[in-house]
Design a protein around this motif. Structure first.
Motif, PDB file in Angstrom:
ATOM      1  N   ALA A   6       0.827  -1.219   0.000  1.00 41.92           N
ATOM      2  CA  ALA A   6       0.000   0.000   0.000  1.00 41.92           C
ATOM      3  C   ALA A   6       0.856   1.262   0.000  1.00 41.92           C
ATOM      4  O   ALA A   6       0.445   2.298  -0.524  1.00 41.92           O
ATOM      5  CB  ALA A   6      -0.942  -0.003   1.201  1.00 41.92           C
TER       6      ALA A   6
ATOM      7  N   ASP B  22      -7.013   1.922   6.358  1.00 41.99           N
ATOM      8  CA  ASP B  22      -7.543   2.155   5.017  1.00 41.99           C
ATOM      9  C   ASP B  22      -7.619   0.870   4.191  1.00 41.99           C
ATOM     10  O   ASP B  22      -8.491   0.712   3.358  1.00 41.99           O
ATOM     11  CB  ASP B  22      -6.709   3.201   4.263  1.00 41.99           C
ATOM     12  N   LEU B  23      -6.696  -0.044   4.422  1.00 46.72           N
ATOM     13  CA  LEU B  23      -6.731  -1.334   3.717  1.00 46.72           C
ATOM     14  C   LEU B  23      -8.036  -2.079   3.996  1.00 46.72           C
ATOM     15  O   LEU B  23      -8.573  -2.741   3.122  1.00 46.72           O
ATOM     16  CB  LEU B  23      -5.545  -2.217   4.130  1.00 46.72           C
TER      17      LEU B  23
ATOM     18  N   LYS C  53     -10.887  -0.588   4.834  1.00 46.84           N
ATOM     19  CA  LYS C  53     -11.998   0.186   4.277  1.00 46.84           C
ATOM     20  C   LYS C  53     -12.212  -0.134   2.808  1.00 46.84           C
ATOM     21  O   LYS C  53     -13.306  -0.041   2.296  1.00 46.84           O
ATOM     22  CB  LYS C  53     -11.767   1.677   4.468  1.00 46.84           C
ATOM     23  N   GLU C  54     -11.111  -0.487   2.135  1.00 45.78           N
ATOM     24  CA  GLU C  54     -11.194  -0.833   0.706  1.00 45.78           C
ATOM     25  C   GLU C  54     -11.844  -2.184   0.593  1.00 45.78           C
ATOM     26  O   GLU C  54     -12.340  -2.679  -0.292  1.00 45.78           O
ATOM     27  CB  GLU C  54      -9.802  -0.844   0.084  1.00 45.78           C
TER      28      GLU C  54
END
Length: 187
Positions: free
Chosen positions: A43, A183-184, A186-187
């Motif tokens: 990421a 965030d990983l 949330k994706e």
């Protein structure tokens, strides 16, 4: 089963490592930590995600030198047992030092329990003095520990674990890496 002369990322003879003597739960934990930590590296656009993966596989190698009765003990550890557990990064460092092809990972193994605020162990490193890979592994390690059932406690949900990482952002963990990791999901 690894062959005696397996080569992975230029490293040979992984089968001789004490890593293979770890109990199944610790081995599984190391593989999950490796996947999470390398996902952080990817990421970030880090071109060394394979090295991050291997470093994470090795992060708890020092636990191979601790009695299984202590590692798998249900309930609370005694202060003496806890001090022994806290020595696993140093034990791992010394194991890795004995294998020249693993030398690039020795500091990662040593520093994976350091905290961003300097209150970690074994050296009390702080902030960006902690190697980036060790900071990645620290987050992945904590997340997997929280979301896995242990003999001494039940797992918590992924959402609860992510909230705990956010809560400890800037104290225990690198805040930027926590943001990337959260965030990983949330994706």
């Amino acid at each position: 089963m690894l062959k005696k002369q397996t080569t992975f990322l230029g490293i040979t003879d992984l089968s001789s490592l004490a890593y293979l003597d770890l109990d199944m739960d610790t081995r599984d934990h190391c593989y999950k930590v490796a996947h999470y930590a390398s996902a952080i590296a990817v990421a970030m656009g880090n071109q060394y995600s394979c090295q991050v993966f291997l470093a994470a596989l090795l992060h708890d190698i020092g636990k191979s030198k601790i009695a299984k009765e202590i590692l798998c003990k249900p309930g609370e550890l005694t202060p003496k047992e806890w001090e022994l557990i806290k020595r696993h990064p140093v034990m791992g460092y010394h194991l890795i030092k004995e294998n020249p092809s693993l030398m690039p990972f020795k500091e990662i193994v040593l520093y994976h329990h350091e905290r961003f605020d300097g209150k970690g162990y074994p050296c009390g490193l702080m902030g960006y003095d902690i190697p980036l890979t060790a900071r990645m592994i620290s987050i992945a390690d904590a997340f997997d520990t929280m979301t896995s059932t242990r003999v001494y406690r039940e797992q918590i949900s992924v959402e609860q674990a992510l909230q705990e990482l956010i809560h400890c952002s800037g104290t225990q963990f690198d805040p930027e890496l926590v943001r990337i990791f959260v965030d990983l999901f949330k994706e």
